[in-house]
Design an enzyme around this catalytic site. Sequence first.
Site: not given
Ligand code: ADP
Length: 284
Positions: A89-91, A192
């Site tokens: 899901e997009w947050i 984490d």
């Molecule tokens: P990684 O596993 O490479 O560290 P992240 O899960 O931290 O990646 O996601 C990278 C970036 O994407 C985050 O810093 C956040 O800003 C954005 N992000 C992560 N999850 C979502 C989500 N579900 N919806 C929108 N943006 C997200």
Amino acid sequence: MNFELILNEIGENSKLLQSSPVSGGDINEAWMLQTETRKYFLKTNREESINFFHAEADGLKEIASSNAIAVPFVFKTGTIDCVPFLLMEWIEGRKTEHTETELGTKLAAMHQTFHTKFGYGSDTYMGKLPQKNGWHKNWVRYYRNERLKPQLELAIGRGHMPVPRRRSMEKLLMNLDRWLGHHPKPSLLHGDLWGGNWMTGESGNPVLIDPSVLYGDHEFEIAFTELFGGFSQAFYSSYQEAFPLSEGYEDRKPLYRLYYLLAHLNMFGESYGRAVDQIISRYA
Ligand code: ADP
């Protein structure tokens, strides 16, 4: 990458209008997929195995099942053209004056989801480093054998453990019971939780992302939030009110940061050596 194929796999039939890269992650490539009906967040990784995303999806589901705090809904993990992906899901949302207070209260509620044992039933990752788990009756034994020791061994292998550091670290491991004898309960932890691993949802609510879950001493999580910052006083006040930290936390805190600092030493090298040495010299 064939985004349409991934969307088809979850039965999303509406047209893909836009796909744009999302920056900010350390490890994976990430994308926003906008269809006619909704937005999705997609992570892909050409270097890691699918286990990497299975572990993340499993952790998100474990947190979701606590009903304490929001996480993105996981639509699917899989591989496409031999590339592992995780679709969720997009947050998106704006922080309100309540967001961080709510983060404290809800994290405390999640930490009050208890297991009968410490650890976790499957292995996870700390950054890119594999993190073994397993169930343990004794927290100190889990923390020593599944957390600190493997990082020590990895650091030896990677040349980050000069002899004096190694000797002190071994002494610290032997003394661990003396410092961590406060009998914590096995709390569900994100594992984490640095400032970049929580986001704000549509109603200004806090949302946890990218976990490395375990059941352990809740102080382990709070100690890590304090290591790199990104958490406000409002967060700590509401947390402390809902699930107070026990007496002696300040003395245990460096020992709990040590795991994360060792992992950083192993991932990023000697720039973390001094912080590791300062802790080891205090407890060895
Ligand atoms: P990684 O596993 O490479 O560290 P992240 O899960 O931290 O990646 O996601 C990278 C970036 O994407 C985050 O810093 C956040 O800003 C954005 N992000 C992560 N999850 C979502 C989500 N579900 N919806 C929108 N943006 C997200």
